[in-house]
Design a protein around this motif. Structure first.
Motif: not given
Length: 293
Positions: A160-176
């Motif tokens: 779950e932490q890995k998925n959350d990290q991936n989601q956070d990275n995706k959200d961050k990339q989407d924001q960028e």
């Protein structure tokens, strides 16, 4: 010889005194342990009647009476655990596990410490606590089961932490990406505005040139509006001119009266010429006095 006896007697006295003191310490420790055990028993009894406040007080007194009483902190930890006060429970289980030298008691202390970690979802620490409990009692099936469960929950938590990290990275990339897209759109809008401004400027310039040229006629064949206005201001309108000024001839042009006078003069000259011609005809003609048959 006497001195030797004196020294020997002094050493014997010191030894006996030390032994007596040690015996006294042991007896006091045993007495304190007994008092602590009695308080623990009272606390257990009060806890069964749901008198937690009195039981907690007696457990604390029992712990302060004797450090050798490992049952009191363990039972107090259990009481805290049942009331979901997991922080206080962990502290008492840890205290009991560190003080006891008996493996069965160590096993129980670390087992319960693992349970506290499970409640707090600290699965990595729970795994370590259950492992320590099994080192002191490898045959306990309940601890083994809890260890397997803790490992499974830890694996799930890590996923779950890995998925959350991936989601956070995706959200961050989407924001960028969104920021870059907005920047591109703003730059494109600015460029369009700049192009429109240049186009309007060119159109206004073309219109200004057409106004100056006036229907594309050569410049020398046209008169500027400003010059026309000035000439109109200088030249009075016909309605404003006096009557005699209206009849004044223009330069190199005969007036109506001059034309009339010129015609009359021409007619008079022509009349004079005709009269002269008639006079000559009368003088030269032969007069006939007889009638012709």
């Amino acid at each position: 010889m006497y001195k030797i006896r004196c020294v020997f007697g002094l050493l014997l006295f010191i030894g006996l005194a030390g032994q007596a003191q040690e015996d006294k310490v042991i007896k006091d420790a045993e007495k304190a342990l007994q008092a602590s055990t009695n308080l623990t028993w009272e606390a257990n009894k009060e806890l069964t009647t749901n008198d937690f406040t009195t039981a907690e007080s007696n457990y604390r007194r029992a712990i302060s009476k004797s450090g050798e009483n490992t049952v009191a902190p363990f039972n107090l930890g259990t009481a805290y655990y049942n009331r979901e006060s997991y922080g206080e429970a962990f502290g008492r289980f840890k205290q009991a596990g560190e003080k006891t030298t008996e493996k069965p008691k160590k096993h129980k202390a670390f087992h319960n410490m693992g349970n506290v970690f499970m409640k707090n979802k600290e699965y990595q620490k729970a795994v370590e606590a259950y492992k320590e409990a099994l080192r002191n009692n490898p045959t306990d099936e309940e601890t083994r089961y809890n260890l397997a469960l803790a490992k499974k929950m830890l694996e799930k938590q890590q996923d779950e932490q890995k998925n959350d990290q991936n989601q956070d990275n995706k959200d961050k990339q989407d924001q960028e990406d969104q920021k870059d897209q907005n920047k591109d759109q703003n730059d494109e809008g600015d460029q369009n505005k700049e192009n429109e401004g240049e186009q309007n400027e060119d159109e206004n310039k073309d219109k200004g040139d057409e106004g100056d040229n006036g229907e594309n006629k050569p410049e020398e064949n046209t008169e500027g509006d400003g010059d026309k206005k000035k000439e109109q201001e200088k030249k009075p309108s016909e309605g404003d001119q006096p009557e005699e000024q209206k009849q004044q001839p223009r330069p190199n042009q005969l007036s109506k009266q001059q034309i009339q006078n010129l015609l009359e003069a021409m007619q008079n000259e022509e009349k004079k010429v005709q009269e002269k011609m008639e006079a000559k005809k009368v003088k030269g003609k032969k007069i006939k006095n007889e009638k012709d048959w």
